[in-house]
Structures are given as structure tokens and as C-alpha cells.
Write a protein that holds these residues in place. Sequence first.
Motif, mmCIF file in Angstrom:
data_model
loop_
_atom_site.group_PDB
_atom_site.id
_atom_site.type_symbol
_atom_site.label_atom_id
_atom_site.label_comp_id
_atom_site.label_asym_id
_atom_site.label_seq_id
_atom_site.Cartn_x
_atom_site.Cartn_y
_atom_site.Cartn_z
ATOM 1 N N UNK A 124 -32.860 -61.025 66.389
ATOM 2 C CA UNK A 124 -31.586 -60.038 67.078
ATOM 3 C C UNK A 124 -31.999 -59.001 68.050
ATOM 4 N N UNK A 125 -31.275 -58.254 68.825
ATOM 5 C CA UNK A 125 -31.738 -57.177 69.935
ATOM 6 C C UNK A 125 -32.106 -56.099 68.872
ATOM 7 N N UNK A 126 -33.389 -55.681 69.353
ATOM 8 C CA UNK A 126 -34.042 -54.540 68.592
ATOM 9 C C UNK A 126 -35.088 -54.956 67.817
ATOM 10 N N UNK A 142 -35.726 -53.790 58.169
ATOM 11 C CA UNK A 142 -34.169 -53.500 57.458
ATOM 12 C C UNK A 142 -33.306 -53.313 58.708
ATOM 13 N N UNK A 143 -31.969 -53.301 58.101
ATOM 14 C CA UNK A 143 -30.942 -53.034 58.964
ATOM 15 C C UNK A 143 -30.988 -51.555 59.650
ATOM 16 N N UNK A 144 -31.168 -50.687 58.565
ATOM 17 C CA UNK A 144 -31.489 -49.083 59.157
ATOM 18 C C UNK A 144 -32.368 -49.192 60.294
ATOM 19 N N UNK A 145 -33.577 -49.671 60.126
ATOM 20 C CA UNK A 145 -34.395 -49.547 61.111
ATOM 21 C C UNK A 145 -33.974 -50.234 62.497
ATOM 22 N N UNK A 146 -33.330 -51.327 62.193
ATOM 23 C CA UNK A 146 -32.813 -52.098 63.677
ATOM 24 C C UNK A 146 -31.806 -51.000 64.215
ATOM 25 N N UNK A 147 -30.753 -50.394 63.465
ATOM 26 C CA UNK A 147 -29.866 -49.338 63.963
ATOM 27 C C UNK A 147 -30.798 -48.370 64.758
ATOM 28 N N UNK A 148 -31.610 -47.866 64.218
ATOM 29 C CA UNK A 148 -32.593 -46.765 64.714
ATOM 30 C C UNK A 148 -32.988 -47.114 66.083
ATOM 31 N N UNK A 149 -33.576 -48.432 66.069
ATOM 32 C CA UNK A 149 -34.286 -48.844 67.036
ATOM 33 C C UNK A 149 -33.205 -49.003 68.570
ATOM 34 N N UNK A 182 -41.635 -60.944 59.858
ATOM 35 C CA UNK A 182 -40.868 -59.659 59.946
ATOM 36 C C UNK A 182 -41.684 -58.587 60.735
ATOM 37 N N UNK A 183 -41.087 -58.078 61.640
ATOM 38 C CA UNK A 183 -41.770 -57.061 62.623
ATOM 39 C C UNK A 183 -41.617 -55.496 61.898
ATOM 40 N N UNK A 184 -42.591 -55.117 61.146
ATOM 41 C CA UNK A 184 -42.438 -53.721 60.597
ATOM 42 C C UNK A 184 -43.563 -53.103 61.591
ATOM 43 N N UNK A 185 -44.387 -53.795 62.211
ATOM 44 C CA UNK A 185 -45.413 -53.267 63.008
ATOM 45 C C UNK A 185 -45.716 -54.025 64.122
ATOM 46 N N UNK A 186 -45.565 -53.689 65.329
ATOM 47 C CA UNK A 186 -45.555 -54.481 66.427
ATOM 48 C C UNK A 186 -46.979 -55.122 66.691
ATOM 49 N N UNK A 187 -48.105 -54.420 66.493
ATOM 50 C CA UNK A 187 -49.439 -55.180 66.563
ATOM 51 C C UNK A 187 -49.740 -56.035 65.520
ATOM 52 N N UNK A 188 -49.259 -55.982 64.228
ATOM 53 C CA UNK A 188 -49.259 -57.071 63.176
ATOM 54 C C UNK A 188 -48.484 -58.092 63.639
ATOM 55 N N UNK A 206 -21.428 -53.444 68.615
ATOM 56 C CA UNK A 206 -21.210 -54.818 68.821
ATOM 57 C C UNK A 206 -22.538 -55.312 68.686
ATOM 58 N N UNK A 207 -23.463 -54.817 69.026
ATOM 59 C CA UNK A 207 -25.035 -55.321 68.888
ATOM 60 C C UNK A 207 -25.320 -55.450 67.673
ATOM 61 N N UNK A 208 -24.959 -54.703 66.650
ATOM 62 C CA UNK A 208 -25.251 -54.732 65.126
ATOM 63 C C UNK A 208 -24.570 -56.008 64.533
ATOM 64 N N UNK A 209 -23.417 -56.115 65.030
ATOM 65 C CA UNK A 209 -22.651 -57.326 64.693
ATOM 66 C C UNK A 209 -23.116 -58.566 64.880
#
Length: 219
Positions: free
Chosen positions: A24-26, A138-145, A179-185, A159-162
Motif C-alpha cells: 500500500x502507498x506509504x 501498523x495502520x497508525x504508522x501508515x497514516x503518519x507516513x 513487515x517494514x518497521x525499519x527500512x534497512x532491515x 482515500x489513500x488509507x481506504x
Amino acid sequence: MASTLSQKPDTLQRRGLMLIMSSPSGAGKTTVSRMLLEHDGHIRMSVSVTTRPPRPGEVDGKDYYFVGQAEFDRMVEDGAFLEWAFVFGHCYGTPKAEVKAGLRQGHDFLFDIDWQGTQQLYQKLETDVVRVFLLPPSIGELRRRLTSRGTDSAEVIAGRMARAQAEISHWDGYDYVVVNDDIDTCFAKVTQILAAERMRRARQTGLIGFVRELMHPVP
């Protein structure tokens, strides 16, 4: 001609693969794809054909193949695409001939497409396709990004969240989920997936001759 045994096992002839990266975007798909292209000289981005007009700085044949709608429709009729889709008012397609020729020559292609395009590619070239889906922590982190970009209105972000939640529902249509919780990992995990997939026996087309010479060496 040099004997097959003179080659190192990790440099034997190999059929290429199609690494599909979806998210998903983000969730980091674009960033991880860019890192992969920068650090791995053996994979290249698949160049799509599109009816979208070029954006500033985009180069025809490098970023996209830009064509008119009539030309795109003709290519669809001629079966020139492995997959194609209508997205946000424009058409996008993956040229068949270029990819198939590259795979035979051992070239790897990176695809940045959604689950619908992934399904189409998998149905046509199943054994050549490696499907990776990136998830946010998490969805919260996706919204933050999405919000931190500062480029979209609240309506666009909603719209992007939906759309993101709809895309996440297709996670089980992929071979690997990271799961992308850290980009390098996350990047390290994707490179591990790519390395393992390159070593699959079915893709090591040079193994048959290599093993035959091991079993029946020339005196």
C-alpha cells in the motif's frame, strides 16, 4: 570451447526472474525498490508502456514508453502485454517481448505493480515470478507516513488509507510478506529473498551440463 567445469558453480547459466514488489502507498515499496536498483547491478526495472503524459524530467524509454491511447489499444489487440491496467485515468502495460527475451538471457526484472497486475503476471509466467508484499507495522504508522509527506490534502490521505486497507486484504496472494518497521532491515530481507530465489534449481539452467561433467568427466 572451455569445459563447463571451468566455471564456478555460482556463475553457471541461469534463467532470469521477475521480482514483484507490492505494498500500500506509504509502506516503503518505492524506497526499497530504489535501494535494490542502486545496490544490485543484476536487476533492472521493467519499463512500462503508458498513456500518461511525461512528467518533468521523465525520459521516454527509460522511465516509461509513452504512447497515445490508439497505440496502446493496438498493442492490447496484438497481445503485446504480459499485463495491463487502467489506473487513475491512464493505461499502463508490461511489454511482453522485452521481458521474455531478457529472462532467457538471465536478466532479472523488478516490477512495482499492484495485486491485479501481479495476478496477471503470475497466471502467464508462474515459474518466473517472485511475489513480495510489504506491510506497514501498523495502520497508525501508515497514516503518519502519508501525512508526513505534506503533499496531500486530508481528503486525498483518507482515500489513500481506504485504498491501502483494500490492498492489504490481498496479502495472501504473495510468496513473501515482509513487515517494514525499519527500512534497512526490510531491505536486507528483500535481498535475502532475491538471493535465494536466484539459486532455485529450476532456474539454474547450466546445472544439467555441469553435473553431467561431474559424473562423466572427460579423460
